[in-house]
Write a protein that holds these residues in place. Structure first.
Motif, PDB file in Angstrom:
ATOM      1  N   ALA A  19      -3.669  -2.106  -9.975  1.00 47.73           N
ATOM      2  CA  ALA A  19      -4.970  -1.470 -10.225  1.00 47.73           C
ATOM      3  C   ALA A  19      -5.432  -1.682 -11.669  1.00 47.73           C
ATOM      4  CB  ALA A  19      -4.913   0.016  -9.895  1.00 47.73           C
ATOM      5  N   GLU A  20      -4.499  -1.878 -12.596  1.00 45.32           N
ATOM      6  CA  GLU A  20      -4.859  -2.154 -13.996  1.00 45.32           C
ATOM      7  C   GLU A  20      -5.630  -3.459 -14.131  1.00 45.32           C
ATOM      8  OE1 GLU A  20      -1.735  -2.369 -16.890  1.00 45.32           O
ATOM      9  OE2 GLU A  20      -0.814  -0.544 -16.100  1.00 45.32           O
ATOM     10  N   ILE A  21      -5.208  -4.477 -13.382  1.00 49.34           N
ATOM     11  CA  ILE A  21      -5.783  -5.814 -13.576  1.00 49.34           C
ATOM     12  C   ILE A  21      -6.748  -6.240 -12.472  1.00 49.34           C
ATOM     13  CG2 ILE A  21      -3.847  -6.565 -14.998  1.00 49.34           C
ATOM     14  CD1 ILE A  21      -2.855  -8.246 -12.608  1.00 49.34           C
ATOM     15  N   ALA A  22      -6.761  -5.509 -11.333  1.00 48.23           N
ATOM     16  CA  ALA A  22      -7.642  -5.911 -10.225  1.00 48.23           C
ATOM     17  C   ALA A  22      -8.071  -4.707  -9.389  1.00 48.23           C
ATOM     18  CB  ALA A  22      -6.942  -6.943  -9.353  1.00 48.23           C
ATOM     19  N   PRO A  23      -8.674  -3.682 -10.009  1.00 44.33           N
ATOM     20  CA  PRO A  23      -9.017  -2.467  -9.247  1.00 44.33           C
ATOM     21  C   PRO A  23     -10.000  -2.726  -8.107  1.00 44.33           C
ATOM     22  CG  PRO A  23     -10.089  -2.452 -11.387  1.00 44.33           C
ATOM     23  CD  PRO A  23      -9.116  -3.601 -11.394  1.00 44.33           C
ATOM     24  N   GLY A  24     -10.880  -3.697  -8.260  1.00 46.81           N
ATOM     25  CA  GLY A  24     -11.883  -3.962  -7.240  1.00 46.81           C
ATOM     26  C   GLY A  24     -11.472  -4.964  -6.187  1.00 46.81           C
ATOM     27  N   TYR A  25     -10.276  -5.523  -6.315  1.00 40.65           N
ATOM     28  CA  TYR A  25      -9.809  -6.508  -5.334  1.00 40.65           C
ATOM     29  C   TYR A  25      -9.665  -5.830  -3.971  1.00 40.65           C
ATOM     30  CZ  TYR A  25      -7.132 -10.339  -3.324  1.00 40.65           C
ATOM     31  OH  TYR A  25      -6.703 -11.374  -2.525  1.00 40.65           O
ATOM     32  N   ILE A  26     -10.191  -6.455  -2.948  1.00 40.80           N
ATOM     33  CA  ILE A  26     -10.158  -5.876  -1.593  1.00 40.80           C
ATOM     34  C   ILE A  26      -8.965  -6.438  -0.819  1.00 40.80           C
ATOM     35  CG2 ILE A  26     -11.418  -5.603   0.592  1.00 40.80           C
ATOM     36  CD1 ILE A  26     -12.712  -4.134  -1.774  1.00 40.80           C
ATOM     37  N   HIS A  27      -8.136  -5.540  -0.316  1.00 34.41           N
ATOM     38  CA  HIS A  27      -6.992  -5.921   0.517  1.00 34.41           C
ATOM     39  C   HIS A  27      -7.553  -6.560   1.787  1.00 34.41           C
ATOM     40  CE1 HIS A  27      -3.447  -5.608   3.003  1.00 34.41           C
ATOM     41  NE2 HIS A  27      -2.737  -5.115   2.003  1.00 34.41           N
ATOM     42  N   PRO A  28      -7.189  -7.815   2.101  1.00 33.25           N
ATOM     43  CA  PRO A  28      -7.823  -8.519   3.222  1.00 33.25           C
ATOM     44  C   PRO A  28      -7.469  -7.990   4.606  1.00 33.25           C
ATOM     45  CG  PRO A  28      -6.127  -9.891   2.220  1.00 33.25           C
ATOM     46  CD  PRO A  28      -6.275  -8.666   1.359  1.00 33.25           C
ATOM     47  N   VAL A  29      -6.483  -7.131   4.709  1.00 25.80           N
ATOM     48  CA  VAL A  29      -6.124  -6.533   6.003  1.00 25.80           C
ATOM     49  C   VAL A  29      -6.630  -5.096   6.085  1.00 25.80           C
ATOM     50  CG1 VAL A  29      -4.219  -5.846   7.518  1.00 25.80           C
ATOM     51  CG2 VAL A  29      -4.117  -8.034   6.294  1.00 25.80           C
ATOM     52  N   LEU A  30      -6.369  -4.312   5.051  1.00 31.25           N
ATOM     53  CA  LEU A  30      -6.742  -2.894   5.052  1.00 31.25           C
ATOM     54  C   LEU A  30      -8.208  -2.678   4.705  1.00 31.25           C
ATOM     55  CD1 LEU A  30      -3.559  -1.469   3.282  1.00 31.25           C
ATOM     56  CD2 LEU A  30      -4.013  -1.669   5.751  1.00 31.25           C
TER      57      LEU A  30
ATOM     58  N   GLN B 208      -9.685  -2.173   1.916  1.00 31.27           N
ATOM     59  CA  GLN B 208      -9.896  -1.167   0.885  1.00 31.27           C
ATOM     60  C   GLN B 208      -9.591  -1.808  -0.460  1.00 31.27           C
ATOM     61  OE1 GLN B 208      -7.353   2.157   1.813  1.00 31.27           O
ATOM     62  NE2 GLN B 208      -8.786   2.995   3.281  1.00 31.27           N
ATOM     63  N   SER B 209     -10.221  -1.288  -1.511  1.00 30.81           N
ATOM     64  CA  SER B 209      -9.948  -1.824  -2.847  1.00 30.81           C
ATOM     65  C   SER B 209      -8.576  -1.332  -3.322  1.00 30.81           C
ATOM     66  CB  SER B 209     -11.022  -1.388  -3.837  1.00 30.81           C
ATOM     67  OG  SER B 209     -10.876  -0.016  -4.147  1.00 30.81           O
ATOM     68  N   ILE B 210      -8.030  -2.062  -4.277  1.00 32.27           N
ATOM     69  CA  ILE B 210      -6.757  -1.652  -4.878  1.00 32.27           C
ATOM     70  C   ILE B 210      -6.911  -0.276  -5.510  1.00 32.27           C
ATOM     71  CG2 ILE B 210      -5.037  -2.218  -6.634  1.00 32.27           C
ATOM     72  CD1 ILE B 210      -5.083  -3.979  -3.988  1.00 32.27           C
ATOM     73  N   ALA B 211      -8.038  -0.008  -6.150  1.00 33.09           N
ATOM     74  CA  ALA B 211      -8.274   1.315  -6.744  1.00 33.09           C
ATOM     75  C   ALA B 211      -8.221   2.403  -5.667  1.00 33.09           C
ATOM     76  CB  ALA B 211      -9.612   1.356  -7.471  1.00 33.09           C
ATOM     77  N   GLN B 212      -8.825   2.165  -4.514  1.00 31.09           N
ATOM     78  CA  GLN B 212      -8.805   3.153  -3.430  1.00 31.09           C
ATOM     79  C   GLN B 212      -7.373   3.385  -2.923  1.00 31.09           C
ATOM     80  OE1 GLN B 212     -11.673   0.973  -1.016  1.00 31.09           O
ATOM     81  NE2 GLN B 212     -13.034   2.755  -1.041  1.00 31.09           N
ATOM     82  N   LEU B 213      -6.646   2.303  -2.730  1.00 31.68           N
ATOM     83  CA  LEU B 213      -5.249   2.423  -2.257  1.00 31.68           C
ATOM     84  C   LEU B 213      -4.393   3.149  -3.283  1.00 31.68           C
ATOM     85  CD1 LEU B 213      -4.808  -1.147  -0.757  1.00 31.68           C
ATOM     86  CD2 LEU B 213      -5.045   0.991   0.521  1.00 31.68           C
ATOM     87  N   ASN B 214      -4.602   2.863  -4.566  1.00 30.23           N
ATOM     88  CA  ASN B 214      -3.848   3.512  -5.634  1.00 30.23           C
ATOM     89  C   ASN B 214      -4.180   5.016  -5.696  1.00 30.23           C
ATOM     90  OD1 ASN B 214      -2.062   3.495  -7.915  1.00 30.23           O
ATOM     91  ND2 ASN B 214      -3.858   3.556  -9.241  1.00 30.23           N
TER      92      ASN B 214
ATOM     93  N   HIS C 158       0.808  -1.222   0.000  1.00 32.07           N
ATOM     94  CA  HIS C 158       0.000   0.000   0.000  1.00 32.07           C
ATOM     95  C   HIS C 158       0.843   1.276   0.000  1.00 32.07           C
ATOM     96  CE1 HIS C 158       0.888  -0.916   4.168  1.00 32.07           C
ATOM     97  NE2 HIS C 158       0.643   0.343   4.467  1.00 32.07           N
ATOM     98  N   ASN C 159       2.167   1.146   0.187  1.00 23.10           N
ATOM     99  CA  ASN C 159       3.069   2.302   0.200  1.00 23.10           C
ATOM    100  C   ASN C 159       3.861   2.441  -1.096  1.00 23.10           C
ATOM    101  OD1 ASN C 159       2.482   3.023   2.890  1.00 23.10           O
ATOM    102  ND2 ASN C 159       3.865   1.422   3.621  1.00 23.10           N
ATOM    103  N   ARG C 160       3.595   1.588  -2.069  1.00 18.60           N
ATOM    104  CA  ARG C 160       4.416   1.548  -3.268  1.00 18.60           C
ATOM    105  C   ARG C 160       3.570   1.771  -4.520  1.00 18.60           C
ATOM    106  NH1 ARG C 160       8.181  -3.748  -1.877  1.00 18.60           N
ATOM    107  NH2 ARG C 160       9.532  -2.670  -0.391  1.00 18.60           N
ATOM    108  N   LYS C 161       3.687   2.945  -5.093  1.00 15.79           N
ATOM    109  CA  LYS C 161       2.965   3.265  -6.327  1.00 15.79           C
ATOM    110  C   LYS C 161       3.366   2.310  -7.456  1.00 15.79           C
ATOM    111  CE  LYS C 161       0.149   6.089  -8.517  1.00 15.79           C
ATOM    112  NZ  LYS C 161      -1.266   6.152  -8.201  1.00 15.79           N
TER     113      LYS C 161
ATOM    114  N   LEU D 145       1.072  -0.589  -6.787  1.00 19.89           N
ATOM    115  CA  LEU D 145      -0.363  -0.299  -6.869  1.00 19.89           C
ATOM    116  C   LEU D 145      -0.833   0.031  -8.281  1.00 19.89           C
ATOM    117  CD1 LEU D 145      -0.811   1.742  -3.593  1.00 19.89           C
ATOM    118  CD2 LEU D 145      -1.765  -0.526  -4.079  1.00 19.89           C
ATOM    119  N   ALA D 146      -0.059   0.798  -9.036  1.00 15.67           N
ATOM    120  CA  ALA D 146      -0.508   1.200 -10.380  1.00 15.67           C
ATOM    121  C   ALA D 146      -0.726  -0.009 -11.294  1.00 15.67           C
ATOM    122  CB  ALA D 146       0.461   2.211 -10.989  1.00 15.67           C
ATOM    123  N   PRO D 147       0.256  -0.925 -11.425  1.00 15.17           N
ATOM    124  CA  PRO D 147      -0.013  -2.081 -12.285  1.00 15.17           C
ATOM    125  C   PRO D 147      -1.058  -3.027 -11.696  1.00 15.17           C
ATOM    126  CG  PRO D 147       2.209  -2.210 -11.358  1.00 15.17           C
ATOM    127  CD  PRO D 147       1.652  -0.873 -10.996  1.00 15.17           C
TER     128      PRO D 147
END
Length: 151
Positions: free
Chosen positions: A128-139, A141-147, A118-121, A124-126
């Protein structure tokens, strides 16, 4: 089959060829690549005086337990010339496990989800291309939100 997200990175030699060779080995030894992001050129992170990286995220399906997956990707890195000399040093190939299904693993040498994801653009950027809606199981939040939070 478990869906696994892997981050590939290279900043030495023919970076594109190292990524391609890693993907080939992953498909042979781990399982089929279901999706892959575009290749992103990014600045070095952690040790910023290193050459730029090429990074790419893969979605792979595997039947391997997480520990066996880790050992397999470490073997691929070694086969492709990875030498672990210094933390964040240049490398021919780096393969990180970002997610292993929705599992949370916290062992001395295996932490999933990747603790710095979650601290590394450059991750996160790549991703978010292939899984923007994937939910981080700890945080949770979706990958799109983190990105977007990294923008």
């Amino acid at each position: 089959m478990i869906k696994v997200f892997l981050l590939l990175g290279s900043n030495m030699g023919n970076r594109q060829l190292f990524l391609e060779n890693a993907i080939s080995q992953i498909e042979t030894l781990v399982g089929p690549v279901i999706r892959q992001s575009a290749v992103h050129q990014t600045l070095a992170w952690g040790k910023t005086d290193e050459p730029d990286y090429l990074n790419q995220v893969l979605l792979v399906e595997t039947a391997m337990p997480a520990r066996q997956l880790l050992q397999t990707i470490l073997g691929i890195e070694k086969q492709l010339g990875r030498e672990r000399k210094e933390k964040w040093g240049s490398r021919t190939i780096d393969i990180d496990i970002l997610f292993y299904g929705n599992e949370v693993i916290n062992e001395p040498d295996l932490v999933v989800p990747h603790p710095q994801l979650h601290n590394r653009k450059f991750t996160l950027a790549p991703l978010a291309e292939i899984a923007p809606g994937y939910i981080h199981p700890v945080l949770l939040q979706s990958i799109a939100q983190l990105n977007e939070a990294m923008a």
